[in-house]
Design a protein around this motif. Structure first.
Motif, PDB file in Angstrom:
ATOM      1  N   ARG A  73       0.836  -1.212   0.000  1.00 27.29           N
ATOM      2  CA  ARG A  73       0.000   0.000   0.000  1.00 27.29           C
ATOM      3  C   ARG A  73       0.868   1.258   0.000  1.00 27.29           C
ATOM      4  NH1 ARG A  73      -3.891  -2.343   4.662  1.00 27.29           N
ATOM      5  NH2 ARG A  73      -5.068  -3.842   3.415  1.00 27.29           N
ATOM      6  N   GLY A  74       2.024   1.148  -0.646  1.00 24.38           N
ATOM      7  CA  GLY A  74       2.867   2.314  -0.852  1.00 24.38           C
ATOM      8  C   GLY A  74       3.997   2.498   0.142  1.00 24.38           C
ATOM      9  N   ILE A  75       4.169   1.565   1.102  1.00 21.05           N
ATOM     10  CA  ILE A  75       5.231   1.748   2.104  1.00 21.05           C
ATOM     11  C   ILE A  75       6.511   1.017   1.725  1.00 21.05           C
ATOM     12  CG2 ILE A  75       3.564   2.118   3.962  1.00 21.05           C
ATOM     13  CD1 ILE A  75       4.140  -0.733   4.950  1.00 21.05           C
ATOM     14  N   GLY A  76       6.489   0.214   0.673  1.00 24.75           N
ATOM     15  CA  GLY A  76       7.695  -0.475   0.222  1.00 24.75           C
ATOM     16  C   GLY A  76       7.836  -1.869   0.807  1.00 24.75           C
ATOM     17  N   LEU A  77       8.707  -2.647   0.165  1.00 25.90           N
ATOM     18  CA  LEU A  77       8.841  -4.060   0.533  1.00 25.90           C
ATOM     19  C   LEU A  77       9.432  -4.257   1.923  1.00 25.90           C
ATOM     20  CD1 LEU A  77       8.476  -6.981  -0.387  1.00 25.90           C
ATOM     21  CD2 LEU A  77      10.746  -6.861  -1.439  1.00 25.90           C
ATOM     22  N   MET A  78      10.483  -3.518   2.270  1.00 24.21           N
ATOM     23  CA  MET A  78      11.097  -3.681   3.590  1.00 24.21           C
ATOM     24  C   MET A  78      10.108  -3.352   4.698  1.00 24.21           C
ATOM     25  SD  MET A  78      13.779  -4.540   5.364  1.00 24.21           S
ATOM     26  CE  MET A  78      15.245  -4.409   4.336  1.00 24.21           C
ATOM     27  N   ASN A  79       9.413  -2.225   4.558  1.00 22.10           N
ATOM     28  CA  ASN A  79       8.434  -1.864   5.581  1.00 22.10           C
ATOM     29  C   ASN A  79       7.246  -2.819   5.596  1.00 22.10           C
ATOM     30  OD1 ASN A  79       9.625   0.365   6.862  1.00 22.10           O
ATOM     31  ND2 ASN A  79       9.041   1.727   5.190  1.00 22.10           N
ATOM     32  N   LYS A  80       6.918  -3.376   4.457  1.00 18.80           N
ATOM     33  CA  LYS A  80       5.852  -4.382   4.415  1.00 18.80           C
ATOM     34  C   LYS A  80       6.240  -5.594   5.254  1.00 18.80           C
ATOM     35  CE  LYS A  80       3.522  -7.330   0.976  1.00 18.80           C
ATOM     36  NZ  LYS A  80       3.367  -7.558  -0.483  1.00 18.80           N
ATOM     37  N   MET A  81       7.500  -6.030   5.143  1.00 18.17           N
ATOM     38  CA  MET A  81       7.958  -7.156   5.955  1.00 18.17           C
ATOM     39  C   MET A  81       7.968  -6.800   7.446  1.00 18.17           C
ATOM     40  SD  MET A  81       8.524  -9.707   3.897  1.00 18.17           S
ATOM     41  CE  MET A  81       7.154  -9.127   2.901  1.00 18.17           C
ATOM     42  N   ARG A  82       8.330  -5.553   7.752  1.00 21.73           N
ATOM     43  CA  ARG A  82       8.274  -5.115   9.152  1.00 21.73           C
ATOM     44  C   ARG A  82       6.834  -5.132   9.657  1.00 21.73           C
ATOM     45  NH1 ARG A  82      12.323  -0.505   7.429  1.00 21.73           N
ATOM     46  NH2 ARG A  82      14.313  -1.387   8.125  1.00 21.73           N
ATOM     47  N   ALA A  83       5.911  -4.709   8.797  1.00 22.04           N
ATOM     48  CA  ALA A  83       4.494  -4.738   9.182  1.00 22.04           C
ATOM     49  C   ALA A  83       4.014  -6.173   9.374  1.00 22.04           C
ATOM     50  CB  ALA A  83       3.652  -4.025   8.127  1.00 22.04           C
ATOM     51  N   TYR A  84       4.463  -7.087   8.516  1.00 19.99           N
ATOM     52  CA  TYR A  84       4.108  -8.494   8.680  1.00 19.99           C
ATOM     53  C   TYR A  84       4.567  -9.012  10.048  1.00 19.99           C
ATOM     54  CZ  TYR A  84       2.673  -9.513   3.834  1.00 19.99           C
ATOM     55  OH  TYR A  84       2.008  -9.573   2.637  1.00 19.99           O
ATOM     56  N   SER A  85       5.772  -8.605  10.473  1.00 18.39           N
ATOM     57  CA  SER A  85       6.297  -9.051  11.768  1.00 18.39           C
ATOM     58  C   SER A  85       5.398  -8.573  12.907  1.00 18.39           C
ATOM     59  CB  SER A  85       7.726  -8.531  11.956  1.00 18.39           C
ATOM     60  OG  SER A  85       8.241  -8.923  13.209  1.00 18.39           O
ATOM     61  N   LEU A  86       4.945  -7.327  12.803  1.00 23.61           N
ATOM     62  CA  LEU A  86       4.043  -6.797  13.835  1.00 23.61           C
ATOM     63  C   LEU A  86       2.689  -7.501  13.797  1.00 23.61           C
ATOM     64  CD1 LEU A  86       4.858  -2.990  13.531  1.00 23.61           C
ATOM     65  CD2 LEU A  86       5.511  -4.535  15.396  1.00 23.61           C
ATOM     66  N   GLN A  87       2.239  -7.859  12.589  1.00 24.52           N
ATOM     67  CA  GLN A  87       0.981  -8.592  12.473  1.00 24.52           C
ATOM     68  C   GLN A  87       1.098  -9.964  13.122  1.00 24.52           C
ATOM     69  OE1 GLN A  87      -0.169  -8.521   8.282  1.00 24.52           O
ATOM     70  NE2 GLN A  87       0.457  -6.374   8.192  1.00 24.52           N
ATOM     71  N   GLU A  88       2.241 -10.591  12.991  1.00 25.63           N
ATOM     72  CA  GLU A  88       2.436 -11.896  13.622  1.00 25.63           C
ATOM     73  C   GLU A  88       2.467 -11.784  15.142  1.00 25.63           C
ATOM     74  OE1 GLU A  88       5.875 -13.619  11.777  1.00 25.63           O
ATOM     75  OE2 GLU A  88       4.787 -14.085   9.922  1.00 25.63           O
ATOM     76  N   ALA A  89       2.720 -10.562  15.646  1.00 18.46           N
ATOM     77  CA  ALA A  89       2.694 -10.330  17.093  1.00 18.46           C
ATOM     78  C   ALA A  89       1.317  -9.897  17.573  1.00 18.46           C
ATOM     79  CB  ALA A  89       3.734  -9.269  17.463  1.00 18.46           C
ATOM     80  N   GLY A  90       0.349  -9.781  16.643  1.00 14.55           N
ATOM     81  CA  GLY A  90      -1.019  -9.510  17.051  1.00 14.55           C
ATOM     82  C   GLY A  90      -1.685  -8.297  16.429  1.00 14.55           C
ATOM     83  N   ALA A  91      -0.934  -7.414  15.769  1.00 16.78           N
ATOM     84  CA  ALA A  91      -1.524  -6.219  15.176  1.00 16.78           C
ATOM     85  C   ALA A  91      -2.287  -6.576  13.900  1.00 16.78           C
ATOM     86  CB  ALA A  91      -0.425  -5.199  14.858  1.00 16.78           C
ATOM     87  N   ASP A  92      -3.317  -5.782  13.593  1.00 12.71           N
ATOM     88  CA  ASP A  92      -3.916  -5.928  12.280  1.00 12.71           C
ATOM     89  C   ASP A  92      -3.137  -5.064  11.290  1.00 12.71           C
ATOM     90  OD1 ASP A  92      -4.912  -3.240  12.321  1.00 12.71           O
ATOM     91  OD2 ASP A  92      -6.844  -3.860  13.129  1.00 12.71           O
ATOM     92  N   THR A  93      -3.535  -5.052  10.024  1.00 15.84           N
ATOM     93  CA  THR A  93      -2.732  -4.356   9.015  1.00 15.84           C
ATOM     94  C   THR A  93      -2.698  -2.848   9.241  1.00 15.84           C
ATOM     95  OG1 THR A  93      -4.651  -4.322   7.536  1.00 15.84           O
ATOM     96  CG2 THR A  93      -3.087  -6.109   7.237  1.00 15.84           C
ATOM     97  N   VAL A  94      -3.791  -2.280   9.722  1.00 12.49           N
ATOM     98  CA  VAL A  94      -3.818  -0.844  10.013  1.00 12.49           C
ATOM     99  C   VAL A  94      -2.933  -0.532  11.211  1.00 12.49           C
ATOM    100  CG1 VAL A  94      -5.295   1.058  10.786  1.00 12.49           C
ATOM    101  CG2 VAL A  94      -6.074  -0.469   8.959  1.00 12.49           C
ATOM    102  N   GLU A  95      -3.092  -1.296  12.278  1.00 16.82           N
ATOM    103  CA  GLU A  95      -2.293  -1.071  13.491  1.00 16.82           C
ATOM    104  C   GLU A  95      -0.805  -1.218  13.224  1.00 16.82           C
ATOM    105  OE1 GLU A  95      -5.738  -2.807  16.528  1.00 16.82           O
ATOM    106  OE2 GLU A  95      -4.106  -4.088  15.812  1.00 16.82           O
ATOM    107  N   ALA A  96      -0.423  -2.191  12.392  1.00 22.33           N
ATOM    108  CA  ALA A  96       0.996  -2.419  12.105  1.00 22.33           C
ATOM    109  C   ALA A  96       1.614  -1.193  11.444  1.00 22.33           C
ATOM    110  CB  ALA A  96       1.153  -3.647  11.215  1.00 22.33           C
ATOM    111  N   ASN A  97       0.936  -0.623  10.457  1.00 23.89           N
ATOM    112  CA  ASN A  97       1.464   0.582   9.812  1.00 23.89           C
ATOM    113  C   ASN A  97       1.552   1.744  10.801  1.00 23.89           C
ATOM    114  OD1 ASN A  97       1.146  -1.059   7.515  1.00 23.89           O
ATOM    115  ND2 ASN A  97       0.652   0.702   6.222  1.00 23.89           N
ATOM    116  N   GLU A  98       0.534   1.879  11.627  1.00 23.84           N
ATOM    117  CA  GLU A  98       0.529   2.968  12.610  1.00 23.84           C
ATOM    118  C   GLU A  98       1.666   2.801  13.609  1.00 23.84           C
ATOM    119  OE1 GLU A  98      -4.256   4.023  12.624  1.00 23.84           O
ATOM    120  OE2 GLU A  98      -3.451   2.603  14.090  1.00 23.84           O
ATOM    121  N   GLN A  99       1.938   1.575  14.035  1.00 30.76           N
ATOM    122  CA  GLN A  99       3.039   1.339  14.973  1.00 30.76           C
ATOM    123  C   GLN A  99       4.394   1.659  14.351  1.00 30.76           C
ATOM    124  OE1 GLN A  99       2.735  -2.615  16.722  1.00 30.76           O
ATOM    125  NE2 GLN A  99       0.549  -2.331  17.118  1.00 30.76           N
TER     126      GLN A  99
END
Length: 212
Positions: A97-123
């Motif tokens: 959604r425009g944040i790039g591949l590296m940040n997408k993987m970082r967001a995936y890591s946060l999602q695996e810790a319990g965040a949803d996709t919106v929360e992960a980007n916000e964090q």
């Protein structure tokens, strides 16, 4: 918003035979962002062509990830456009959604810790959706497509295209079967990003095991 009439430079039109059928393919350079995009067009008899704006998703489009529905939406869109006639714009620079591949993987890591996709980007201190469709509108205008049927469940696409001078006469559902792996992702798109998805989302596709 950026320039409402963004400059895009189109390359030569070439024939692209695919497993879906034959398309007329053309590469485009966005002079503002310097991103390269691709249009795939199939002829059809409809008065208003079907158009899909497909954001680049390496994990879903290339590797078939089930964390999202991007790869399956791409497959569905190409089949529908080949059947009905229209154009698919493959928009690069839209990864995650425009944040790039590296940040997408970082967001995936946060999602695996319990965040949803919106929360992960916000964090991560990043926009929930950083995509802009100015270049897409510029490409559509260059192709003579100022009145379209939009294949999408995302209201942001219709809103931005309308703002950039593209008339969306109909929005066509782009929903694909939900899976165990992407159910929360789809629910978040529906509940927190206003995507037009079913109110009773549930797992409709069984888990597929590896093939030999």
């Amino acid at each position: 918003m950026t320039d409402p009439n963004p400059a895009v430079e189109g390359g030569p039109v070439v024939q692209l035979p695919t497993r879906y059928g034959d398309f007329a393919a053309q590469a485009w350079l966005d002079s503002a962002g310097r991103a390269e995009h691709l249009s795939l067009t199939a002829p059809g008899g409809a008065a208003v062509p079907l158009v899909r704006l497909h954001s680049e998703c390496l994990t879903g489009d290339v590797f078939g990830s089930y964390r999202c529905d991007c790869g399956e939406q791409l497959d569905y869109a190409l089949r529908q456009i080949q059947r009905q006639g229209g154009t698919l714009l493959y928009l690069r620079g839209h990864e995650g959604r425009g944040i790039g591949l590296m940040n997408k993987m970082r967001a995936y890591s946060l999602q695996e810790a319990g965040a949803d996709t919106v929360e992960a980007n916000e964090q991560l201190g990043l926009p929930v959706d950083a995509r802009d469709y100015a270049a897409a509108a510029g490409i559509l205008k260059s192709l003579g497509l100022d009145r379209i049927r939009l294949l999408s469940s995302n209201p942001l696409k219709q809103e931005q295209l309308s703002r950039y001078g593209i008339t969306v006469v109909e929005v066509v559902s782009a929903g694909v079967p939900s899976r165990r792996e992407n159910l929360r992702y789809l629910q978040t798109k529906r509940d927190r990003m206003n995507h037009a998805l079913a109110a009773d989302l549930h797992v409709t596709t069984p888990l597929e095991g590896p093939t030999s």
